[in-house]
Design an enzyme around this catalytic site. Structure first.
Site, mmCIF file in Angstrom:
data_model
loop_
_atom_site.group_PDB
_atom_site.id
_atom_site.type_symbol
_atom_site.label_atom_id
_atom_site.label_comp_id
_atom_site.label_asym_id
_atom_site.label_seq_id
_atom_site.Cartn_x
_atom_site.Cartn_y
_atom_site.Cartn_z
ATOM 1 C CB ALA A 80 -66.053 42.342 42.177
ATOM 2 C CG ASN B 137 -63.719 45.964 34.495
ATOM 3 O OD1 ASN B 137 -64.061 46.416 33.407
ATOM 4 N ND2 ASN B 137 -62.508 45.524 34.737
ATOM 5 C CG HIS C 143 -67.818 45.880 45.279
ATOM 6 N ND1 HIS C 143 -67.054 46.668 44.445
ATOM 7 C CD2 HIS C 143 -67.105 44.739 45.492
ATOM 8 C CE1 HIS C 143 -65.923 46.029 44.164
ATOM 9 N NE2 HIS C 143 -65.936 44.871 44.789
#
Length: 266
Positions: A122, A188, A218
């Site tokens: 991601a 992750n 993020h």
């Protein structure tokens, strides 16, 4: 034609299966599921695809295996796959925060003359981060911001009231190693950053529950001898799993696609 097996049968695995079916240079030859739950895997399998609880029990040896199952799948099957001489691609970077598993996988890869490849998942910017590491990194900090529903079933529930939130709240501050261990289905990304950059124990992490968030955000900020960079990615979750990023599934498909390219970005 490359023959591929997949560990898992969840949202990411199903997305990858669909993509494989649309390609003419890759074929799905099997699904590796959890012992005792193979019927669940069979319900997700296209056509008459073989289902087994280990790579050795598949009727056809795959050319490579894609781990789409999470930490438990990599822990259970990874060493055997690598030792058998089969390359493994995984979305389960967080599992490598376990130093014993990291060692076991490394040893198995050496014995099998294979490699475990962690897909980008991601987050972006890992290529820049890895290059910057060669000159020396001084600080790497990751902030993960997600809506409250994405944090259900995690330690966040013990630290904040997800149902009564009216503003953003930080529920974790620590290292990438701690984050990957405590939030195996959510963090992750932190492990991928640690592996590409300054390591599990030096990478700083903040995890935030934000009711104003509609997508998973993020944020990565890096400083070092090269200078500095910062990136922000707002990614949508998988429609049938709010804890999994759609971009994670896409990154696995992209990895397969790039195996076919005669010219590619390294």
């Amino acid at each position: 034609m490359k023959h591929v097996a997949i560990i898992g049968y969840g949202a990411i695995a199903r997305y990858v299966m669909t993509a494989i079916a649309e390609r003419d240079t890759v074929a799905l030859c099997g699904i590796i599921g959890r012992a005792g739950r193979l019927e669940d895997a069979r319900a997700c399998a296209p056509g008459a695809i073989a289902i087994a609880d280990s790579v050795g029990d598949l009727p056809q040896r795959p050319d490579l295996v894609l781990d789409c199952a999470g930490h438990a799948g990599l822990r259970e099957h990874g060493p055997d796959i690598l030792a058998a001489g089969i390359d493994l691609y995984s979305v389960s970077a967080g599992a490598l925060a376990d130093a014993d598993l990291y060692r076991d996988l490394s040893d198995a890869a050496r014995r099998g003359r294979t490699a475990l490849r962690i897909v980008s998942g991601a987050i972006g910017g890992l290529d820049i981060l890895s290059a910057a590491r060669q000159g020396g990194l001084t600080r790497v900090i990751y902030r993960g911001r997600k809506p409250p529903e994405s944090w259900r079933g995690t330690p966040a529930e013990e630290r904040i009231d997800l149902d009564a939130q009216s503003e953003a709240q930080v529920h974790f501050r620590g290292t990438a190693r701690q984050a990957a261990a405590l939030y195996p289905k959510n963090a992750n990304v932190t492990a991928s950053i640690a592996l590409a950059g300054i390591g599990f124990d030096e990478t700083e992490v903040e995890l935030i529950s934000d009711p104003a968030c509609r997508e998973n955000r993020h944020e990565l900020a890096v400083e070092g001898a090269f200078g500095s960079f910062a990136i922000q990615i707002s990614g949508r979750a998988m429609p049938d799993n709010p804890k999994s990023s759609a971009l994670t599934a896409m990154s696995m498909v992209d990895t397969l696609a790039r195996l076919e390219d005669a010219i590619r970005i390294a």
